[in-house]
Design a protein around this motif. Sequence first.
Motif, PDB file in Angstrom:
ATOM      1  N   VAL A   1      10.871   2.357   6.720  1.00 13.17           N
ATOM      2  CA  VAL A   1      10.330   3.706   6.673  1.00 13.17           C
ATOM      3  C   VAL A   1       9.856   4.095   8.068  1.00 13.17           C
ATOM      4  O   VAL A   1       9.075   3.380   8.702  1.00 13.17           O
ATOM      5  CB  VAL A   1       9.188   3.826   5.650  1.00 13.17           C
ATOM      6  CG1 VAL A   1       8.625   5.246   5.637  1.00 13.17           C
ATOM      7  CG2 VAL A   1       9.675   3.437   4.253  1.00 13.17           C
ATOM      8  N   SER A   2      10.343   5.244   8.520  1.00 15.45           N
ATOM      9  CA  SER A   2       9.958   5.773   9.834  1.00 15.45           C
ATOM     10  C   SER A   2       8.454   6.004   9.896  1.00 15.45           C
ATOM     11  O   SER A   2       7.785   6.147   8.865  1.00 15.45           O
ATOM     12  CB  SER A   2      10.683   7.092  10.091  1.00 15.45           C
ATOM     13  OG  SER A   2      12.072   6.894  10.143  1.00 15.45           O
ATOM     14  N   GLY A   3       7.948   6.080  11.112  1.00 14.37           N
ATOM     15  CA  GLY A   3       6.521   6.287  11.320  1.00 14.37           C
ATOM     16  C   GLY A   3       5.996   7.514  10.598  1.00 14.37           C
ATOM     17  O   GLY A   3       6.573   8.594  10.696  1.00 14.37           O
ATOM     18  N   GLN A   4       4.925   7.319   9.868  1.00 11.10           N
ATOM     19  CA  GLN A   4       4.251   8.404   9.162  1.00 11.10           C
ATOM     20  C   GLN A   4       2.970   8.718   9.922  1.00 11.10           C
ATOM     21  O   GLN A   4       2.200   7.809  10.261  1.00 11.10           O
ATOM     22  CB  GLN A   4       3.939   7.999   7.721  1.00 11.10           C
ATOM     23  CG  GLN A   4       5.183   7.633   6.921  1.00 11.10           C
ATOM     24  CD  GLN A   4       6.143   8.800   6.777  1.00 11.10           C
ATOM     25  OE1 GLN A   4       5.820   9.815   6.171  1.00 11.10           O
ATOM     26  NE2 GLN A   4       7.336   8.655   7.346  1.00 11.10           N
ATOM     27  N   ILE A   5       2.751   9.985  10.184  1.00 12.87           N
ATOM     28  CA  ILE A   5       1.599  10.385  10.996  1.00 12.87           C
ATOM     29  C   ILE A   5       0.448  10.862  10.117  1.00 12.87           C
ATOM     30  O   ILE A   5       0.642  11.221   8.954  1.00 12.87           O
ATOM     31  CB  ILE A   5       2.002  11.464  12.028  1.00 12.87           C
ATOM     32  CG1 ILE A   5       2.587  12.696  11.344  1.00 12.87           C
ATOM     33  CG2 ILE A   5       2.991  10.873  13.037  1.00 12.87           C
ATOM     34  CD1 ILE A   5       2.928  13.819  12.299  1.00 12.87           C
ATOM     35  N   SER A   6      -0.732  10.836  10.694  1.00 12.61           N
ATOM     36  CA  SER A   6      -1.934  11.188   9.941  1.00 12.61           C
ATOM     37  C   SER A   6      -1.981  12.695   9.683  1.00 12.61           C
ATOM     38  O   SER A   6      -2.062  13.491  10.604  1.00 12.61           O
ATOM     39  CB  SER A   6      -3.186  10.723  10.696  1.00 12.61           C
ATOM     40  OG  SER A   6      -3.168  11.132  12.052  1.00 12.61           O
ATOM     41  N   MET A   7      -1.895  13.032   8.380  1.00 12.30           N
ATOM     42  CA  MET A   7      -1.973  14.432   7.945  1.00 12.30           C
ATOM     43  C   MET A   7      -2.881  14.524   6.728  1.00 12.30           C
ATOM     44  O   MET A   7      -2.850  13.651   5.865  1.00 12.30           O
ATOM     45  CB  MET A   7      -0.600  14.977   7.580  1.00 12.30           C
ATOM     46  CG  MET A   7       0.321  15.156   8.762  1.00 12.30           C
ATOM     47  SD  MET A   7       1.811  16.083   8.335  1.00 12.30           S
ATOM     48  CE  MET A   7       1.127  17.718   8.114  1.00 12.30           C
TER      49      MET A   7
ATOM     50  N   ALA B   1      -5.571   6.344   8.979  1.00  7.10           N
ATOM     51  CA  ALA B   1      -4.588   5.294   8.672  1.00  7.10           C
ATOM     52  C   ALA B   1      -4.310   5.230   7.177  1.00  7.10           C
ATOM     53  O   ALA B   1      -3.166   5.020   6.757  1.00  7.10           O
ATOM     54  CB  ALA B   1      -5.074   3.945   9.188  1.00  7.10           C
ATOM     55  N   GLN B   2      -5.327   5.430   6.363  1.00  8.89           N
ATOM     56  CA  GLN B   2      -5.144   5.456   4.915  1.00  8.89           C
ATOM     57  C   GLN B   2      -4.178   6.576   4.526  1.00  8.89           C
ATOM     58  O   GLN B   2      -3.297   6.383   3.686  1.00  8.89           O
ATOM     59  CB  GLN B   2      -6.483   5.645   4.209  1.00  8.89           C
ATOM     60  CG  GLN B   2      -6.349   5.659   2.694  1.00  8.89           C
ATOM     61  CD  GLN B   2      -7.658   5.913   2.009  1.00  8.89           C
ATOM     62  OE1 GLN B   2      -8.211   6.997   2.109  1.00  8.89           O
ATOM     63  NE2 GLN B   2      -8.149   4.903   1.303  1.00  8.89           N
ATOM     64  N   LEU B   3      -4.319   7.732   5.150  1.00  7.36           N
ATOM     65  CA  LEU B   3      -3.405   8.849   4.878  1.00  7.36           C
ATOM     66  C   LEU B   3      -1.969   8.476   5.238  1.00  7.36           C
ATOM     67  O   LEU B   3      -1.033   8.825   4.516  1.00  7.36           O
ATOM     68  CB  LEU B   3      -3.854  10.093   5.652  1.00  7.36           C
ATOM     69  CG  LEU B   3      -5.204  10.679   5.246  1.00  7.36           C
ATOM     70  CD1 LEU B   3      -5.654  11.721   6.266  1.00  7.36           C
ATOM     71  CD2 LEU B   3      -5.139  11.263   3.842  1.00  7.36           C
ATOM     72  N   CYS B   4      -1.795   7.750   6.341  1.00  5.69           N
ATOM     73  CA  CYS B   4      -0.459   7.289   6.729  1.00  5.69           C
ATOM     74  C   CYS B   4       0.118   6.368   5.661  1.00  5.69           C
ATOM     75  O   CYS B   4       1.305   6.461   5.321  1.00  5.69           O
ATOM     76  CB  CYS B   4      -0.506   6.563   8.068  1.00  5.69           C
ATOM     77  SG  CYS B   4      -0.945   7.583   9.484  1.00  5.69           S
ATOM     78  N   ALA B   5      -0.706   5.477   5.119  1.00  9.02           N
ATOM     79  CA  ALA B   5      -0.245   4.540   4.094  1.00  9.02           C
ATOM     80  C   ALA B   5       0.206   5.291   2.842  1.00  9.02           C
ATOM     81  O   ALA B   5       1.220   4.934   2.229  1.00  9.02           O
ATOM     82  CB  ALA B   5      -1.341   3.545   3.752  1.00  9.02           C
ATOM     83  N   LEU B   6      -0.512   6.328   2.467  1.00 13.47           N
ATOM     84  CA  LEU B   6      -0.121   7.119   1.300  1.00 13.47           C
ATOM     85  C   LEU B   6       1.215   7.820   1.556  1.00 13.47           C
ATOM     86  O   LEU B   6       2.059   7.906   0.655  1.00 13.47           O
ATOM     87  CB  LEU B   6      -1.220   8.113   0.935  1.00 13.47           C
ATOM     88  CG  LEU B   6      -2.537   7.477   0.472  1.00 13.47           C
ATOM     89  CD1 LEU B   6      -3.599   8.550   0.276  1.00 13.47           C
ATOM     90  CD2 LEU B   6      -2.354   6.637  -0.781  1.00 13.47           C
ATOM     91  N   SER B   7       1.431   8.298   2.778  1.00 19.37           N
ATOM     92  CA  SER B   7       2.723   8.905   3.120  1.00 19.37           C
ATOM     93  C   SER B   7       3.840   7.869   3.112  1.00 19.37           C
ATOM     94  O   SER B   7       4.968   8.166   2.702  1.00 19.37           O
ATOM     95  CB  SER B   7       2.645   9.593   4.489  1.00 19.37           C
ATOM     96  OG  SER B   7       1.827  10.743   4.421  1.00 19.37           O
ATOM     97  N   LEU B   8       3.542   6.652   3.563  1.00 21.79           N
ATOM     98  CA  LEU B   8       4.536   5.579   3.484  1.00 21.79           C
ATOM     99  C   LEU B   8       4.955   5.343   2.036  1.00 21.79           C
ATOM    100  O   LEU B   8       6.148   5.247   1.727  1.00 21.79           O
ATOM    101  CB  LEU B   8       3.993   4.281   4.086  1.00 21.79           C
ATOM    102  CG  LEU B   8       3.910   4.201   5.606  1.00 21.79           C
ATOM    103  CD1 LEU B   8       3.047   3.025   6.029  1.00 21.79           C
ATOM    104  CD2 LEU B   8       5.291   4.106   6.226  1.00 21.79           C
ATOM    105  N   LEU B   9       3.983   5.259   1.140  1.00 22.85           N
ATOM    106  CA  LEU B   9       4.299   5.057  -0.279  1.00 22.85           C
ATOM    107  C   LEU B   9       5.083   6.237  -0.843  1.00 22.85           C
ATOM    108  O   LEU B   9       5.965   6.053  -1.687  1.00 22.85           O
ATOM    109  CB  LEU B   9       3.028   4.826  -1.093  1.00 22.85           C
ATOM    110  CG  LEU B   9       2.382   3.462  -0.970  1.00 22.85           C
ATOM    111  CD1 LEU B   9       1.125   3.385  -1.830  1.00 22.85           C
ATOM    112  CD2 LEU B   9       3.351   2.351  -1.344  1.00 22.85           C
ATOM    113  N   ALA B  10       4.787   7.441  -0.378  1.00 25.62           N
ATOM    114  CA  ALA B  10       5.544   8.612  -0.822  1.00 25.62           C
ATOM    115  C   ALA B  10       7.006   8.492  -0.400  1.00 25.62           C
ATOM    116  O   ALA B  10       7.916   8.839  -1.162  1.00 25.62           O
ATOM    117  CB  ALA B  10       4.918   9.890  -0.266  1.00 25.62           C
TER     118      ALA B  10
ATOM    119  N   GLY C   1      -7.555   0.532   7.495  1.00 30.40           N
ATOM    120  CA  GLY C   1      -7.576   1.633   6.531  1.00 30.40           C
ATOM    121  C   GLY C   1      -6.294   1.693   5.721  1.00 30.40           C
ATOM    122  O   GLY C   1      -6.315   1.962   4.516  1.00 30.40           O
ATOM    123  N   ALA C   2      -5.162   1.426   6.358  1.00 26.62           N
ATOM    124  CA  ALA C   2      -3.872   1.397   5.658  1.00 26.62           C
ATOM    125  C   ALA C   2      -3.717   0.106   4.868  1.00 26.62           C
ATOM    126  O   ALA C   2      -3.343   0.125   3.691  1.00 26.62           O
ATOM    127  CB  ALA C   2      -2.723   1.547   6.661  1.00 26.62           C
TER     128      ALA C   2
END
Length: 154
Positions: free
Chosen positions: A38-44, A67-76, A114-115
């Motif tokens: 999975v490509s880099g997910q940025i904090s949004m 970082a937690q927000l990035c992890a949620l985007s990774l899971l998405a 956080g992730a």
Amino acid sequence: MTDAIDARLNELGLSLPDAPAPAANYVPYVRSGDMLFVSGQISMKDGAFVTGKVGTDLSVEEGAAAAQLCALSLLAQVRAACGGDLGKLKRVVKLTGFVNSAGDFTDQPKVINGASDVLVDILGDVGRHSRSAVSAAALPFNVAVEIEGIFEVE
């Protein structure tokens, strides 16, 4: 496992965003056999970038939240790659976290926790992974954190 993941997200008061579209000429993920990159997910958050340098503009705790927000985007992205079925996720293999941080800042691992922590909170042992946490002088759009991931899927 999808129902269990959804239940755990609800228990934690979290939800997955829609899988973000790529911002340039690349794809959000590539599958090779049972490995998903999975490509880099940025904090949004709420459609806006979480920006600034950790250690100057943001605290370690604010960086960890990004970082937690990035992890949620990774899971998405994993959910999208698996046709909407997170039950196909077998393991989080590796994260590489980039922290937009001041030159003398050395707590990148605490930020990327956080992730790591939220993935284990959501997925249990499936979420345990290897990891790198590195400093970046700057990140796209001045975001605070960017994280890429490798996952094993069915």
